[in-house]
Design a protein around this motif. Structure first.
Motif, PDB file in Angstrom:
ATOM      1  N   PRO B 362       0.833  -1.207   0.000  1.00 58.79           N
ATOM      2  CA  PRO B 362       0.000   0.000   0.000  1.00 58.79           C
ATOM      3  C   PRO B 362       0.866   1.254   0.000  1.00 58.79           C
ATOM      4  CG  PRO B 362      -0.023  -1.059   2.162  1.00 58.79           C
ATOM      5  CD  PRO B 362       0.686  -1.996   1.230  1.00 58.79           C
ATOM      6  N   PRO B 363       0.319   2.362  -0.471  1.00 59.27           N
ATOM      7  CA  PRO B 363       1.142   3.568  -0.630  1.00 59.27           C
ATOM      8  C   PRO B 363       1.646   4.144   0.690  1.00 59.27           C
ATOM      9  CG  PRO B 363      -1.180   4.039  -1.090  1.00 59.27           C
ATOM     10  CD  PRO B 363      -1.053   2.560  -0.963  1.00 59.27           C
ATOM     11  N   SER B 364       0.925   3.919   1.781  1.00 55.53           N
ATOM     12  CA  SER B 364       1.380   4.426   3.076  1.00 55.53           C
ATOM     13  C   SER B 364       0.665   3.650   4.172  1.00 55.53           C
ATOM     14  CB  SER B 364       1.049   5.917   3.221  1.00 55.53           C
ATOM     15  OG  SER B 364      -0.334   6.077   3.497  1.00 55.53           O
ATOM     16  N   VAL B 365       0.931   4.036   5.401  1.00 52.82           N
ATOM     17  CA  VAL B 365       0.288   3.367   6.534  1.00 52.82           C
ATOM     18  C   VAL B 365      -1.222   3.636   6.549  1.00 52.82           C
ATOM     19  CG1 VAL B 365       0.634   5.227   8.193  1.00 52.82           C
ATOM     20  CG2 VAL B 365       0.599   2.863   9.002  1.00 52.82           C
ATOM     21  N   GLU B 366      -1.667   4.615   5.780  1.00 54.65           N
ATOM     22  CA  GLU B 366      -3.110   4.867   5.662  1.00 54.65           C
ATOM     23  C   GLU B 366      -3.793   3.904   4.703  1.00 54.65           C
ATOM     24  OE1 GLU B 366      -4.219   8.858   4.694  1.00 54.65           O
ATOM     25  OE2 GLU B 366      -2.871   9.704   6.193  1.00 54.65           O
ATOM     26  N   GLY B 367      -3.026   3.084   4.016  1.00 52.82           N
ATOM     27  CA  GLY B 367      -3.618   2.177   3.036  1.00 52.82           C
ATOM     28  C   GLY B 367      -4.016   2.931   1.773  1.00 52.82           C
ATOM     29  N   TRP B 368      -4.873   2.317   1.016  1.00 53.76           N
ATOM     30  CA  TRP B 368      -5.338   2.958  -0.212  1.00 53.76           C
ATOM     31  C   TRP B 368      -6.586   3.779   0.079  1.00 53.76           C
ATOM     32  CZ3 TRP B 368      -3.739  -2.196  -0.211  1.00 53.76           C
ATOM     33  CH2 TRP B 368      -2.633  -2.490  -1.018  1.00 53.76           C
ATOM     34  N   HIS B 369      -6.648   4.974  -0.465  1.00 51.09           N
ATOM     35  CA  HIS B 369      -7.909   5.698  -0.418  1.00 51.09           C
ATOM     36  C   HIS B 369      -8.825   5.060  -1.450  1.00 51.09           C
ATOM     37  CE1 HIS B 369      -6.000   9.555   1.431  1.00 51.09           C
ATOM     38  NE2 HIS B 369      -5.896   8.487   2.200  1.00 51.09           N
ATOM     39  N   GLN B 370     -10.071   4.845  -1.072  1.00 53.90           N
ATOM     40  CA  GLN B 370     -10.933   4.044  -1.945  1.00 53.90           C
ATOM     41  C   GLN B 370     -11.958   4.922  -2.659  1.00 53.90           C
ATOM     42  OE1 GLN B 370     -11.924   0.231   0.001  1.00 53.90           O
ATOM     43  NE2 GLN B 370     -10.590   0.909   1.635  1.00 53.90           N
ATOM     44  N   GLY B 371     -13.030   4.322  -3.084  1.00 49.33           N
ATOM     45  CA  GLY B 371     -14.079   5.077  -3.763  1.00 49.33           C
ATOM     46  C   GLY B 371     -13.592   5.647  -5.082  1.00 49.33           C
ATOM     47  N   LEU B 372     -13.937   6.890  -5.318  1.00 51.69           N
ATOM     48  CA  LEU B 372     -13.614   7.519  -6.602  1.00 51.69           C
ATOM     49  C   LEU B 372     -12.108   7.631  -6.830  1.00 51.69           C
ATOM     50  CD1 LEU B 372     -16.232  10.387  -7.047  1.00 51.69           C
ATOM     51  CD2 LEU B 372     -15.788   8.468  -8.604  1.00 51.69           C
ATOM     52  N   GLU B 373     -11.342   7.517  -5.743  1.00 52.18           N
ATOM     53  CA  GLU B 373      -9.897   7.642  -5.918  1.00 52.18           C
ATOM     54  C   GLU B 373      -9.289   6.462  -6.681  1.00 52.18           C
ATOM     55  OE1 GLU B 373      -7.448   9.373  -3.007  1.00 52.18           O
ATOM     56  OE2 GLU B 373      -9.086  10.395  -1.986  1.00 52.18           O
ATOM     57  N   TRP B 374     -10.055   5.406  -6.862  1.00 50.84           N
ATOM     58  CA  TRP B 374      -9.569   4.308  -7.708  1.00 50.84           C
ATOM     59  C   TRP B 374      -9.586   4.721  -9.187  1.00 50.84           C
ATOM     60  CZ3 TRP B 374      -6.856   1.139  -5.230  1.00 50.84           C
ATOM     61  CH2 TRP B 374      -7.248   0.517  -4.057  1.00 50.84           C
ATOM     62  N   ILE B 375     -10.360   5.755  -9.474  1.00 55.72           N
ATOM     63  CA  ILE B 375     -10.564   6.100 -10.884  1.00 55.72           C
ATOM     64  C   ILE B 375      -9.807   7.361 -11.250  1.00 55.72           C
ATOM     65  CG2 ILE B 375     -12.310   6.693 -12.632  1.00 55.72           C
ATOM     66  CD1 ILE B 375     -12.609   3.863 -11.601  1.00 55.72           C
ATOM     67  N   GLU B 376      -8.851   7.225 -12.123  1.00 59.83           N
ATOM     68  CA  GLU B 376      -8.264   8.369 -12.819  1.00 59.83           C
ATOM     69  C   GLU B 376      -7.972   7.884 -14.233  1.00 59.83           C
ATOM     70  OE1 GLU B 376      -4.962   7.935 -13.573  1.00 59.83           O
ATOM     71  OE2 GLU B 376      -3.996   6.997 -11.857  1.00 59.83           O
ATOM     72  N   THR B 377      -7.569   8.799 -15.092  1.00 56.99           N
ATOM     73  CA  THR B 377      -7.538   8.487 -16.525  1.00 56.99           C
ATOM     74  C   THR B 377      -6.797   7.182 -16.832  1.00 56.99           C
ATOM     75  OG1 THR B 377      -7.421  10.859 -16.810  1.00 56.99           O
ATOM     76  CG2 THR B 377      -7.119   9.511 -18.781  1.00 56.99           C
ATOM     77  N   GLY B 378      -5.585   7.070 -16.281  1.00 55.82           N
ATOM     78  CA  GLY B 378      -4.776   5.892 -16.589  1.00 55.82           C
ATOM     79  C   GLY B 378      -5.373   4.623 -16.015  1.00 55.82           C
ATOM     80  N   SER B 379      -5.779   4.680 -14.757  1.00 53.92           N
ATOM     81  CA  SER B 379      -6.262   3.459 -14.120  1.00 53.92           C
ATOM     82  C   SER B 379      -7.601   3.013 -14.724  1.00 53.92           C
ATOM     83  CB  SER B 379      -6.403   3.654 -12.612  1.00 53.92           C
ATOM     84  OG  SER B 379      -7.402   4.602 -12.312  1.00 53.92           O
ATOM     85  N   LEU B 380      -8.426   3.981 -15.125  1.00 55.37           N
ATOM     86  CA  LEU B 380      -9.709   3.605 -15.727  1.00 55.37           C
ATOM     87  C   LEU B 380      -9.477   2.843 -17.035  1.00 55.37           C
ATOM     88  CD1 LEU B 380     -12.783   3.656 -15.699  1.00 55.37           C
ATOM     89  CD2 LEU B 380     -12.702   5.857 -16.884  1.00 55.37           C
ATOM     90  N   THR B 381      -8.537   3.328 -17.816  1.00 54.26           N
ATOM     91  CA  THR B 381      -8.213   2.633 -19.070  1.00 54.26           C
ATOM     92  C   THR B 381      -7.741   1.212 -18.783  1.00 54.26           C
ATOM     93  OG1 THR B 381      -7.536   4.752 -19.980  1.00 54.26           O
ATOM     94  CG2 THR B 381      -6.836   2.794 -21.184  1.00 54.26           C
ATOM     95  N   GLU B 382      -6.876   1.087 -17.786  1.00 60.14           N
ATOM     96  CA  GLU B 382      -6.369  -0.249 -17.438  1.00 60.14           C
ATOM     97  C   GLU B 382      -7.509  -1.157 -16.978  1.00 60.14           C
ATOM     98  OE1 GLU B 382      -3.432  -1.514 -17.800  1.00 60.14           O
ATOM     99  OE2 GLU B 382      -2.294   0.284 -18.319  1.00 60.14           O
ATOM    100  N   ARG B 383      -8.394  -0.613 -16.172  1.00 62.51           N
ATOM    101  CA  ARG B 383      -9.509  -1.414 -15.645  1.00 62.51           C
ATOM    102  C   ARG B 383     -10.400  -1.919 -16.773  1.00 62.51           C
ATOM    103  NH1 ARG B 383     -11.086   0.060 -10.007  1.00 62.51           N
ATOM    104  NH2 ARG B 383     -13.174  -0.616 -10.571  1.00 62.51           N
ATOM    105  N   VAL B 384     -10.756  -0.978 -17.663  1.00 63.64           N
ATOM    106  CA  VAL B 384     -11.670  -1.348 -18.749  1.00 63.64           C
ATOM    107  C   VAL B 384     -10.984  -2.340 -19.693  1.00 63.64           C
ATOM    108  CG1 VAL B 384     -12.854  -0.461 -20.790  1.00 63.64           C
ATOM    109  CG2 VAL B 384     -13.058   0.744 -18.599  1.00 63.64           C
ATOM    110  N   ASN B 385      -9.714  -2.052 -20.021  1.00 64.04           N
ATOM    111  CA  ASN B 385      -8.995  -2.959 -20.921  1.00 64.04           C
ATOM    112  C   ASN B 385      -8.876  -4.355 -20.323  1.00 64.04           C
ATOM    113  OD1 ASN B 385      -8.677  -0.984 -22.807  1.00 64.04           O
ATOM    114  ND2 ASN B 385      -6.538  -0.524 -22.308  1.00 64.04           N
ATOM    115  N   PHE B 386      -8.564  -4.403 -19.047  1.00 66.53           N
ATOM    116  CA  PHE B 386      -8.381  -5.702 -18.388  1.00 66.53           C
ATOM    117  C   PHE B 386      -9.671  -6.521 -18.442  1.00 66.53           C
ATOM    118  CE2 PHE B 386      -8.571  -8.544 -14.752  1.00 66.53           C
ATOM    119  CZ  PHE B 386      -7.320  -9.148 -14.763  1.00 66.53           C
TER     120      PHE B 386
END
Lengths: 317, 481
Positions: B362-386
């Protein structure tokens, strides 16, 4: 990657003039560390050969090794479904093998062993059988996958000078014995961790006195049986610091010093009787013993994938 | 759009949140058990997996020792795609995010995998027991420096995060409480700590690969003096501190909010919790009551949660965005690509990283921020492509089976509407908006599916339906849960 040492080694072949060849399976993504290392009993290093890929002299999941009567080294490749052939010096000569389940085809060739006629036996593990080929890859016979007492994902194989074939029948937790024509004779062992029992045995070898050596992979030990399968001895491993490791510590005081104050042999009691965990914590023990090989001098070689080393024992008088 | 019964919708919702989705075939089996029975079985089932450890270890010696983050992550991915106890893996994901521990500092895959194993075994149990295990967890001891927390020279890192991020949240304790808490955990260390720290810093595998780590209590390094913690006074050690923590209403709220955030609906990021009230105070109150009534039992809280109206309500269906690990696990379980271990697992694990979540790091001791933070331009493309690439791949046994099921019982032809309905149904009774549904029907029309003779040109029809499946994989309702 060049240099001494192994990375998840899985088998060892005793080659010509006392030269030892150990194949490192490495792992993805560190495929650059996949190689065969040449050395001798005194830890003299002679170089490496082979590498990751599908071309001549390359493999992806090397698993078994054997040396023929002129010292050429044969290496099975479970993923490319072929047998690679190298010279004694590590020069690639050729490869053979086609994927499939028909006679002569391979699906996950694992352990390999030559008989005294120079023919090669292959544990064709995903086809649950042993196949016999000439050293050039011409099919001779297959067995173990039909009738009663069929094999289940066999791993190691060994052929005695008398032509008997011993198989580490990994999925059935036993050692199976066949005659030279592939007729089932008998099996040794059952699932468990008691004397004479096995959990997923990976390798087998038989010495001239008939003693059977088994790398009992799931129990993280080497078991020795007599020719009738009676339990003789069990070894959990007693590795010492190798010459190569010693030289490493000479140049790395930062690790050597705190290591000298460490307890690397904690009581195994705290690990709940799980041999995998015991071996993870106690460095001298076998961890992931994938093969056992013998040489003409009475030495026993156990290749341990998880500790990246080979433990060598002298046979007791 | 065909109407789906509320029972099916609810079961599909449960399986998306408590597991990694379910195909129609699996949903049919679950429905025969009944909703509450399924909840019970998800919580109470023993840990079991279709691909056993021995099989993985045979092919991948590195995953046997979980040598590094790649091996450890791949090893976990096998569990995620092959488990028969999906909620157990889900709870491991949950705690991995709350008690976030990262490979970057641990640099040894086995302690990370050991921590996950501890989450699987204790993640449904009592919070006090879990926190005790966590405080003795070697990966955590290195990650938050408790190995450097000594009698007379405390390191506050673990004590602070135990209160701030693992149990109560900011604003419910003082700086003095942190110091006293840290004193109580002095001497909670690992064996061979000086050597292990050197190996971790140097990421050394010499001489014989990485050693496993084990907890060790160093009595002579423990501060046994009197401490004052949250108004209590005594010669506390870590266990007694944990008992006091678990008695706090703030802890009940903190854990309730985390469970709601993970299983029900997105809350704001954890750092803002002291300043923002929960969006559904009544739901949080119900979970807080369950916490105290059960004696801090997480499994009982989850049972109450899944059986509550706030969870069942259709207003929260499809309102959470699947994490990359959840999305990939859903896809790979559906495609059945990993019937046995194979070399592609490492690639799939990397693809999860590209979507923004590197398992065990995980990026830090706070873990991953969830919800909409999973979605940004690059990651959305990866998600849809996958999702599109795998669910549109007819060579995968699970996809082949679904496509056959879509064609079965349809005679010579299938309309675009029926084809879309059946694809959505096969993938887990997915409910889309009317707009998305119409778009899918339009796509099915454009591919020519309705004009293909299913009896004479089955291969062509299968290819076209798999194209439709790859489009279904890209719609918001598939990417959400």
């Amino acid at each position: 990657m060049d240099g001494r040492g192994f990375m998840f080694p899985v088998d060892t072949a005793i080659g010509k003039n006392g030269r030892i060849h150990t194949v490192s399976r490495a792992y993805a993504p560190a495929t650059a560390q996949l190689r065969i290392t040449m050395y001798d009993i005194d830890s003299e290093y002679f170089g490496i050969y082979g590498g990751y890929g599908e071309s001549l002299g390359q493999f992806r999941w090397p698993t078994g090794m054997a040396s023929d009567h002129i010292g050429n080294i044969y290496v099975s490749d479970e993923l490319n479904n072929r047998i690679n052939v190298f010279s004694h010096e590590g020069e690639p000569i050729k490869y053979w093998g086609d994927p499939g389940s028909s006679e002569g085809e391979l699906n996950g060739p694992s352990g390999i062993a030559f008989d005294s006629d120079g023919d090669l036996f292959v544990a064709d593990h995903m086809n649950n059988r042993i196949q016999k080929f000439t050293k050039d890859g011409n099919f001779i016979l297959s067995f173990g996958d039909k009738g009663q007492d069929t094999l289940k994902m066999p791993w190691g194989v060994f052929v005695t000078s008398g032509g008997f074939v011993y198989v580490a029948d990994w999925g059935n937790d036993r050692i199976a014995k066949y005659d030279s024509s592939g007729e089932f004779i008998r099996s040794f062992g059952s699932r468990g961790s008691g004397n004479g029992q096995f959990r997923n045995p990976s390798g087998v070898a038989v010495d001239e006195d008939g003693y059977i050596y088994v790398t009992d992979w799931g129990n993280e030990r080497l078991e020795i049986l007599d020719e009738n399968g009676n339990f003789i001895q069990s070894l959990r491993g007693q590795a010492t610091i190798s010459k190569w490791a010693d030289e490493y510590f000479d140049g790395n005081y930062e690790e050597a010093e705190p290591r000298s104050r460490s307890n690397l042999e904690p009581s195994p009691v705290q690990f709940g009787g799980d041999p995998h965990e015991e071996s993870a914590h106690i460095e001298k023990l076998f961890w992931g013993p994938t093969s056992v090989k013998l040489d003409d001098e009475g030495r026993v070689y156990v290749t341990e994938s998880n500790r990246h080393r080979v433990q060598i024992y002298e046979k007791a008088e | 759009m065909v109407s789906t019964s509320s029972d099916v919708k609810l079961m599909a919702h449960l399986l998306r949140r408590a597991g990694f989705g379910a195909t129609k075939e699996q949903l049919d089996q679950y429905i025969s058990t009944g909703y509450e029975g399924v909840v019970d079985s998800l919580i109470d089932n023993e840990d079991s997996s279709r691909i056993n450890n021995a099989l993985v270890r045979r092919y991948f010696p590195d995953q046997s020792v979980t040598h590094d983050t790649s091996g450890a992550g791949s090893y976990w991915l096998y569990r995620l795609v092959s488990t028969d106890s999906p909620l157990r893996e889900k709870i491991a994901l949950f705690w991995h995010n709350v008690f976030a521990t990262g490979y970057t500092k641990v640099t040894n895959g086995k302690p990370m995998s050991d921590q996950l194993r501890m989450f699987r075994s204790n993640g449904f149990g009592k919070l006090d027991k879990l926190l005790l295990k966590l405080s003795r967890d070697p990966a955590m001891i290195i990650w938050l420096d408790n190995v450097d927390n000594h009698n007379g020279a405390i390191n506050e890192n673990y004590g602070r995060e135990l209160l701030e991020l693992f149990s109560m949240g900011v604003g419910n304790y003082s700086e003095d409480d942190i110091k006293e808490c840290s004193r109580a955990f002095t001497g909670w260390s690992i064996a061979n700590s000086d050597y292990i720290k050197q190996l971790a810093v140097r990421n050394s595998i010499m001489p014989y690969g990485k050693l496993a780590w084990r907890y060790e209590y160093k009595e002579d390094d423990h501060d046994d003096g009197e401490k004052t913690f949250l108004g209590h006074k005594g010669n506390f050690d870590g266990e007694e501190i944990i008992n006091i923590i678990c008695e706090q209403p703030a802890t009940a709220r903190f854990i309730s909010r985390h469970l709601y955030h993970f299983f029900v609906a997105d809350e704001p990021p954890v750092p803002s919790w002291p300043y923002k009230e929960p969006q559904d105070l009544e739901a949080i109150s119900i979970l807080e009551r369950a916490y105290f009534d059960s004696g801090y039992d997480i499994g009982e809280m989850i049972r109450v949660l899944f059986n509550s109206e706030f969870f069942k309500s259709e207003t929260c269906h499809y309102k959470k965005i699947k994490s990359p690990a959840e999305l990939a696990s859903n896809v790979l379980r559906t495609t059945e690509e990993f019937g046995t271990p194979n070399i592609r697992i490492s690639e799939r694990n990397s693809q999860i990283t590209f979507m923004g979540q590197q398992l065990l790091n995980p990026p830090s001791v706070e873990g991953w921020h969830q919800g909409l933070e999973w979605i940004e331009t690059g990651s959305l493309t990866e998600r849809v492509n996958f999702a599109s690439q795998h669910l549109g791949d007819l060579s995968k046994p699970g996809v082949k089976k679904i496509v056959q099921n879509v064609m079965n019982d349809e005679g010579e032809s299938i309309s675009a509407e029926v084809c879309v309905d059946k694809c959505l149904d096969q993938l887990g009774a997915i409910q889309t908006s009317q707009f998305i549904y119409d778009t899918l029907v339009e796509f099915a029309q454009a591919t020519g599916i309705p004009s293909i003779n299913l009896l004479k040109d089955r291969e062509n029809a299968a290819n076209k339906i798999s194209e439709l499946m790859s489009v279904v994989a890209s719609v918001p309702e598939f990417q959400q849960s």
